[in-house]
Design a protein around this motif. Structure first.
Motif, PDB file in Angstrom:
ATOM      1  N   TYR A  69       0.729  -1.000  -0.383  1.00 31.89           N
ATOM      2  CA  TYR A  69      -0.157   0.304  -0.081  1.00 31.89           C
ATOM      3  C   TYR A  69       0.498   1.021   0.182  1.00 31.89           C
ATOM      4  N   ASN A  70       2.110   1.442   0.263  1.00 32.73           N
ATOM      5  CA  ASN A  70       3.251   2.467   0.211  1.00 32.73           C
ATOM      6  C   ASN A  70       3.741   2.670  -1.197  1.00 32.73           C
ATOM      7  N   GLY A  71       2.548   2.203  -1.894  1.00 34.41           N
ATOM      8  CA  GLY A  71       3.682   1.895  -3.138  1.00 34.41           C
ATOM      9  C   GLY A  71       4.463   0.971  -4.024  1.00 34.41           C
ATOM     10  N   THR A  72       5.248   0.208  -3.318  1.00 26.71           N
ATOM     11  CA  THR A  72       5.983  -0.574  -4.405  1.00 26.71           C
ATOM     12  C   THR A  72       5.104  -1.516  -4.312  1.00 26.71           C
ATOM     13  N   PHE A  73       6.327  -2.272  -5.527  1.00 26.49           N
ATOM     14  CA  PHE A  73       5.160  -2.841  -6.709  1.00 26.49           C
ATOM     15  C   PHE A  73       6.673  -3.716  -6.606  1.00 26.49           C
ATOM     16  N   VAL A  74       6.271  -5.714  -6.553  1.00 30.87           N
ATOM     17  CA  VAL A  74       7.057  -6.546  -7.020  1.00 30.87           C
ATOM     18  C   VAL A  74       6.738  -8.025  -6.984  1.00 30.87           C
ATOM     19  N   THR A  75       7.830  -8.329  -8.337  1.00 26.07           N
ATOM     20  CA  THR A  75       7.473  -8.741  -9.400  1.00 26.07           C
ATOM     21  C   THR A  75       7.861 -10.477  -9.008  1.00 26.07           C
ATOM     22  N   GLU A  76       6.706 -11.119  -8.984  1.00 24.94           N
ATOM     23  CA  GLU A  76       7.093 -12.819  -8.663  1.00 24.94           C
ATOM     24  C   GLU A  76       7.662 -13.837  -9.650  1.00 24.94           C
ATOM     25  N   LYS A  77       7.380 -13.079 -11.002  1.00 18.95           N
ATOM     26  CA  LYS A  77       7.924 -13.810 -11.533  1.00 18.95           C
ATOM     27  C   LYS A  77       8.148 -12.681 -12.290  1.00 18.95           C
ATOM     28  N   ASP A  78       9.758 -13.714 -13.402  1.00 19.55           N
ATOM     29  CA  ASP A  78      10.221 -13.363 -14.214  1.00 19.55           C
ATOM     30  C   ASP A  78      10.354 -12.777 -15.130  1.00 19.55           C
ATOM     31  N   GLY A  79      10.172 -12.353 -16.487  1.00 20.25           N
ATOM     32  CA  GLY A  79       9.282 -11.751 -17.540  1.00 20.25           C
ATOM     33  C   GLY A  79       9.763  -9.921 -18.219  1.00 20.25           C
ATOM     34  N   VAL A  80       8.656 -10.841 -18.850  1.00 18.46           N
ATOM     35  CA  VAL A  80       8.381  -8.928 -19.560  1.00 18.46           C
ATOM     36  C   VAL A  80       7.007  -8.158 -19.178  1.00 18.46           C
ATOM     37  N   TYR A  81       6.754  -7.081 -18.861  1.00 18.82           N
ATOM     38  CA  TYR A  81       5.716  -6.814 -18.125  1.00 18.82           C
ATOM     39  C   TYR A  81       5.331  -5.606 -18.781  1.00 18.82           C
ATOM     40  N   LEU A  82       4.144  -5.348 -18.492  1.00 19.41           N
ATOM     41  CA  LEU A  82       3.454  -3.553 -19.376  1.00 19.41           C
ATOM     42  C   LEU A  82       2.899  -2.934 -18.015  1.00 19.41           C
ATOM     43  N   LEU A  83       3.566  -1.953 -18.138  1.00 18.24           N
ATOM     44  CA  LEU A  83       3.010  -0.924 -17.064  1.00 18.24           C
ATOM     45  C   LEU A  83       2.314   0.270 -17.396  1.00 18.24           C
ATOM     46  N   VAL A  84       1.168   0.382 -16.979  1.00 16.81           N
ATOM     47  CA  VAL A  84       0.218   1.473 -17.516  1.00 16.81           C
ATOM     48  C   VAL A  84      -0.688   2.169 -16.211  1.00 16.81           C
ATOM     49  N   LEU A  85       0.090   3.470 -15.879  1.00 19.38           N
ATOM     50  CA  LEU A  85      -0.837   4.336 -14.843  1.00 19.38           C
ATOM     51  C   LEU A  85      -1.197   5.413 -15.783  1.00 19.38           C
ATOM     52  N   GLY A  86      -3.135   5.107 -14.737  1.00 16.07           N
ATOM     53  CA  GLY A  86      -3.456   6.251 -15.366  1.00 16.07           C
ATOM     54  C   GLY A  86      -3.412   8.199 -13.887  1.00 16.07           C
ATOM     55  N   ALA A  87      -2.892   8.611 -14.147  1.00 20.88           N
ATOM     56  CA  ALA A  87      -3.291   9.637 -12.213  1.00 20.88           C
ATOM     57  C   ALA A  87      -4.198  10.591 -13.181  1.00 20.88           C
ATOM     58  N   GLN A  88      -5.339  10.732 -12.342  1.00 20.76           N
ATOM     59  CA  GLN A  88      -5.983  12.272 -12.489  1.00 20.76           C
ATOM     60  C   GLN A  88      -5.648  13.324 -11.846  1.00 20.76           C
TER      61      GLN A  88
END
Length: 488
Positions: A69-88
């Motif tokens: 909840y503090n905004g830290t993200f951690v991947t559990e699996k290796d690979g290519v990821y797509l991140l999209v953030l929509g900030a209002q």
């Protein structure tokens, strides 16, 4: 006899090797349950000029992905990821003016060249879209950071959450993260950029991509003449460009910037979008397409402007990463014998809004596989985890309208929680994005809904056809199912 025995031995060895290969291939698995995270925040997040981590407080769907909840993200699996953030983005009372910056941090350190800037005007709100594809190892840790820079004292800017009446919540931030592959360099993908400012283009010109962050099985041609990306392998690909648009340094120019894509020298139909720039304002414009490509196809990013001082802009904010003029991510979807579920849809019709929600109409099937489109109602033939992004061209009739456009999603006739976004229209035009990663069952139906809150004139989703350019649809929607092959 000895010669025959030798030939037989070679034959047996080849048979064993072939059998082992068949066993290995037989043990490869197609994974539909990819890692993903869909989260949002119902709380406004307002800060000063010092970078602050964007947080969330609602897990709207996830699998095999760690999010704090503090905004830290951690991947559990290796690979290519797509991140999209929509900030209002905006001010708490819509009284602020200035800009919001957003960038990434990895393991507590700013990621170079990861910054973006979008302006905030008095009385306005808009969605700042931040997107990138990236290769991650297991336990890859990252955060997304923002800063607010208000022009006046005693005002602050940031990410603003609101609750419209009879609509889903408009979160201050919507995080969408989805796994695209397993392992390292297992799919064709590339992340490219331009480190140069591109200005003065009344006629269509190419944005030359002169830098490579990552590239695997995709040829990048970074010479000044073509600026093309060459795809060596046929398949269905997703292309996503973040373009930082504005006016030349030291100017306060106004006008419009158009952005679209070309394939093999020809405009990709219905891929154009427009952003109004006023008095040197800045914005991130998203261009996206899911498309079936042939081997050796070439893609170019195109732009034009109505003012020679406008274009795609590079800048270097103090104590923050550099802002690139464009960041271009592209990757191949699962390439197997069976069809890949995807859709590229758009509307050539202008759609005016009202306070009462309407379903967005989609009359163009620009690419479709295993998904049915009934003029805006999408029916899925195959279960799985899907990514969906809608980009609406918001504007007004006769360019004199003032108001807000709201855009969100519905699943099987019910609003998808925390999917709403808002774009203010003030006699101008901009792109409004709403996106989601979601688990779909065969037979499920998704539609886009929109409404408008009008102060003056008529406001809605506006289609147009610029001269010598691809058409500008009133909305562009890209959908794909994410799967990957896990090799034994």
């Amino acid at each position: 006899m000895e010669k025959q025995h030798h030939i037989l031995s070679i034959t047996l060895v080849l048979f064993v090797l072939c059998n082992e290969l068949l066993i290995t291939e037989g043990n490869d698995k197609i994974i539909d349950n990819v890692a993903y995270f869909q989260g949002s925040s119902s709380k406004s997040q307002v800060s000063g000029s010092k970078g602050k981590v964007i947080t969330y407080n609602s897990n709207d769907g996830s699998r095999d992905f760690t999010a704090f909840y503090n905004g830290t993200f951690v991947t559990e699996k290796d690979g290519v990821y797509l991140l999209v953030l929509g900030a209002q983005i905006g001010g708490p009372r819509r009284n602020g003016k200035g800009q919001v910056d957003i960038w990434m941090r990895q393991d507590g350190a700013n990621v170079p060249d990861s910054n973006g800037i979008q302006s905030v005007d008095h009385g306005s709100t808009s969605v700042f879209v931040y997107s990138v594809a990236f290769q991650a190892s297991a336990n890859y840790k990252f955060e997304v950071v923002y800063s607010g820079h208000a022009d006046e004292e005693c005002t602050r800017l940031g990410l603003i959450a609101t609750q419209p009446e009879k609509e889903p919540l408009v979160p201050s931030a919507i995080f969408t993260i989805i796994q695209l592959s397993h392992g390292t360099n297992t799919i064709p993908y590339a992340v490219l950029f331009s480190s140069k400012t591109h200005l003065d283009s009344s006629d269509p010109e190419v944005i030359v991509l002169d830098g490579v962050i990552a590239a695997n099985k995709i040829d990048t041609i970074t010479d000044d003449e073509s600026g093309a990306i060459k795809y060596s392998k046929a398949g269905v690909y997703f292309l996503l460009a973040n373009t930082e648009v504005g006016s030349a340094e030291g100017t306060h120019a106004s006008g419009e910037i158009h952005l679209w894509m070309r394939r093999n020298g020809k405009d990709i139909p219905n891929s154009n979008s427009i952003q109004t720039i006023r008095n040197g304002s800045a914005a991130i414009v998203i261009s996206q397409v899911a498309i079936k490509l042939e081997a050796n196809d070439k893609i170019q990013m195109m732009f034009s402007t109505t003012n020679k001082k406008l274009g795609a802009i590079v800048s270097t904010p103090k104590k923050e990463p550099r802002v690139l003029s464009i960041l271009f991510s592209t990757f191949q979807l699962l390439h197997e014998e069976k069809p890949i579920p995807y859709a590229q849809l758009s509307s050539s019709e202008t759609q005016w809004g009202c306070i009462t929600p309407k379903t967005v109409k989609l009359d163009n099937n620009d690419g479709l596989e295993c998904i049915k489109n009934d003029n805006g109602i999408l029916e899925f033939e195959e279960s799985g985890t899907y990514f969906m992004m809608a980009a609406a061209q918001c504007g007004s009739d006769k360019e004199d309208g003032i108001g807000d456009v709201h855009l969100w999603m519905k699943l099987n006739g019910k609003d998808i929680a925390n999917s709403n976004t808002i774009q203010t229209v003030n006699k101008d035009t901009s792109v409004l994005v709403s996106q989601v990663a979601i688990v779909i069952k065969a037979g499920d139906k998704i539609e886009m809904a929109f409404s408008t809150d009008v102060t003056n004139g008529t406001v809605g989703l506006v289609a147009s056809k610029p001269h010598k350019e691809s058409a500008v649809p009133s909305i562009i929607i890209s959908v794909f199912k994410s799967s990957y092959v896990k090799h034994s």
